[in-house]
Design a protein around this motif. Structure first.
Motif, PDB file in Angstrom:
ATOM      1  N   GLU A  70     -23.487  38.722   5.233  1.00  0.00           N
ATOM      2  CA  GLU A  70     -24.279  39.939   5.094  1.00  0.00           C
ATOM      3  C   GLU A  70     -24.877  40.076   3.688  1.00  0.00           C
ATOM      4  N   TYR A  71     -24.169  39.544   2.664  1.00  0.00           N
ATOM      5  CA  TYR A  71     -24.745  39.596   1.319  1.00  0.00           C
ATOM      6  C   TYR A  71     -25.681  38.423   1.103  1.00  0.00           C
ATOM      7  N   LEU A  76     -29.867  38.487   1.786  1.00  0.00           N
ATOM      8  CA  LEU A  76     -30.827  38.938   0.781  1.00  0.00           C
ATOM      9  C   LEU A  76     -31.038  37.888  -0.299  1.00  0.00           C
ATOM     10  N   LEU A  93     -33.196  45.292  -4.766  1.00  0.00           N
ATOM     11  CA  LEU A  93     -32.717  45.507  -3.396  1.00  0.00           C
ATOM     12  C   LEU A  93     -31.263  45.082  -3.270  1.00  0.00           C
ATOM     13  N   ILE A  94     -30.950  43.884  -3.865  1.00  0.00           N
ATOM     14  CA  ILE A  94     -29.589  43.361  -3.750  1.00  0.00           C
ATOM     15  C   ILE A  94     -28.597  44.288  -4.449  1.00  0.00           C
ATOM     16  N   PHE A 116     -28.895  47.411  -5.118  1.00  0.00           N
ATOM     17  CA  PHE A 116     -28.769  48.663  -4.365  1.00  0.00           C
ATOM     18  C   PHE A 116     -27.835  48.478  -3.164  1.00  0.00           C
ATOM     19  N   HIS A 117     -28.037  47.357  -2.488  1.00  0.00           N
ATOM     20  CA  HIS A 117     -27.184  47.038  -1.345  1.00  0.00           C
ATOM     21  C   HIS A 117     -25.713  46.988  -1.776  1.00  0.00           C
ATOM     22  N   PHE A 118     -25.476  46.382  -2.958  1.00  0.00           N
ATOM     23  CA  PHE A 118     -24.101  46.322  -3.470  1.00  0.00           C
ATOM     24  C   PHE A 118     -23.522  47.711  -3.699  1.00  0.00           C
ATOM     25  N   SER A 119     -24.315  48.609  -4.244  1.00  0.00           N
ATOM     26  CA  SER A 119     -23.812  49.959  -4.496  1.00  0.00           C
ATOM     27  C   SER A 119     -23.355  50.600  -3.198  1.00  0.00           C
ATOM     28  N   VAL A 120     -24.160  50.394  -2.143  1.00  0.00           N
ATOM     29  CA  VAL A 120     -23.812  50.981  -0.847  1.00  0.00           C
ATOM     30  C   VAL A 120     -22.494  50.384  -0.344  1.00  0.00           C
ATOM     31  N   VAL A 121     -22.391  49.051  -0.465  1.00  0.00           N
ATOM     32  CA  VAL A 121     -21.183  48.379   0.020  1.00  0.00           C
ATOM     33  C   VAL A 121     -19.961  48.814  -0.784  1.00  0.00           C
ATOM     34  N   LYS A 169     -18.689  52.181   0.222  1.00  0.00           N
ATOM     35  CA  LYS A 169     -17.946  52.132   1.486  1.00  0.00           C
ATOM     36  C   LYS A 169     -16.536  51.578   1.238  1.00  0.00           C
TER      37      LYS A 169
END
Lengths: 241, 126
Positions: free
Chosen positions: B32-33, B36, B81-82, B84-89, B92
């Motif tokens: 999933e990571y 990107l 983008l990457i 930001f995606h990390f922050s979301v992950v 969680k």
């Protein structure tokens, strides 16, 4: 009064070996029908051992979660063990366990879901630093406006909750600055809250988590958190049988 | 000059792609990571293979930037983008971590209580 109700006093403690034992003893003396749960938030000192030796039930978190995570662990315990009322008392000794009766009285007579102990009503003569008082006044104004109800002391951690509020807190509890944020959460979930005048004493030991230099930074962050909270979707509470 | 930049950018993007593939293969990077990162590598590789497009009148007109700036800008966009995606992950994971710690503490307490009741006090627990 309230003989048949199961009451739990939750004391979140992080490195409070100097005062946690005394708080546990006082609660036992003033409220013998209540169970005392000390949530040890990953302390590196003897907080857990001392609380245990004074007869408290101790919940040891594997590492430090912060005040929000520790409080919620306490509420999860209260929810799962079927307590009717949960009271949170700080481990540093600034809350007088003798005042718990006033909180219980508010739950019973005024039929609120959460009773908040306030330093600012009834002329209890609280003397904090000027920065702190200004900060609390600003929080109070903002939170009272959002909650459409006068809340004079939103940072007070001296509170009593009934079963409905315990259920909500077990499900969802703010993590970063729980005291003011909980007021917003309660408002969003349509739970009733009321303030009760209480006296608060000086801390037995330890430093407040809010130092002078950081107070402005703290204020901005809390206001931001409150602002964000207004847009969060409130959790759905299931009806208990 | 352009040719040199092309080579450098091309080699870098190939390295990125190879590293990502290798990490996925060794299961040190979750897919999933990786998606990107792979996408970023491919876009940068395309930039190095067809610089003409970015040098063309059309692109210069609509973007007003030079080739290298374009590469840097587009890579930067994907890096954003990457991250930001990390922050979301991470958010969680933090929540799940908190729930696990609380559950662990409650279960450990229950377990100690049970063991205390079941074992006679003089016996050391197994």
């Amino acid at each position: 009064m309230e003989n048949r109700k199961k009451i739990l006093v939750i004391v979140p403690a992080y490195n409070e070996e100097g005062s946690a034992g005394k708080v546990v003893e006082e609660v036992h003396a003033d409220l013998p029908q209540a169970e005392v749960l000390v949530v040890n938030d990953g302390s590196t000192d003897l907080t857990s051992e001392i609380a245990q030796s004074k007869g408290a039930v101790v919940l040891d978190l594997p590492f430090n979660l912060g005040i929000g995570g520790a409080m919620q662990a306490g509420y999860k315990f209260a929810y799962e063990k079927g307590y009717d009322i949960a009271i949170q008392v700080d481990a540093d000794g600034q809350h007088d366990p003798k005042e718990i009766q006033k909180l219980l009285h508010a739950l019973e007579v005024e039929k609120v879901d959460v009773a908040i102990g306030s330093r600012f009503i009834g002329g209890s003569g609280y003397k904090g630093s000027i920065m702190r008082r200004i900060g609390i006044a600003i929080f109070s104004g903002v939170i009272s406006t959002i909650a459409r109800q006068r809340i004079t002391d939103p940072t007070s951690g001296f509170r009593a909750s009934n079963r409905k509020a315990i259920q909500l807190f077990a499900l969802d509890y703010p993590q970063d600055y729980p005291e003011p944020e909980v007021v917003i959460l309660l408002h969003q979930c349509h739970l009733k809250m009321g303030e009760v005048p209480v006296g608060m004493s000086e801390r037995y030991s330890g430093e407040s988590s809010i130092t002078k230099i950081r107070s402005i930074y703290y204020m901005v962050k809390v206001l931001l958190a409150i602002f964000v909270d207004c847009f969060k979707k409130p959790p759905l509470l299931e009806q208990e049988g | 000059m352009l040719f040199k930049i092309q080579i450098i950018v091309g080699v870098l993007s190939m390295l990125l792609l190879l590293t990502t593939f290798e990490l996925i293969r060794k299961k040190r990077l979750r897919e999933e990571y990786a998606i990107l990162w792979l996408f970023t590598g491919i876009v940068v590789l395309v930039l190095s293979l067809w610089p003409e497009f970015f040098l063309s009148q059309f692109f210069a007109k609509i973007s007003g930037i030079f080739y290298l700036s374009a590469v840097v800008l587009i890579s930067f966009f994907f890096l954003l983008l990457i991250v930001f995606h990390f922050s979301v992950v991470i958010s969680k994971l933090t929540g799940q971590n908190k729930d696990l710690a609380q559950r662990y503490a409650l279960l450990e307490m229950e377990f100690k209580e049970l063991r205390r009741r079941c074992l006679p006090p003089d016996r050391t627990p197994l």
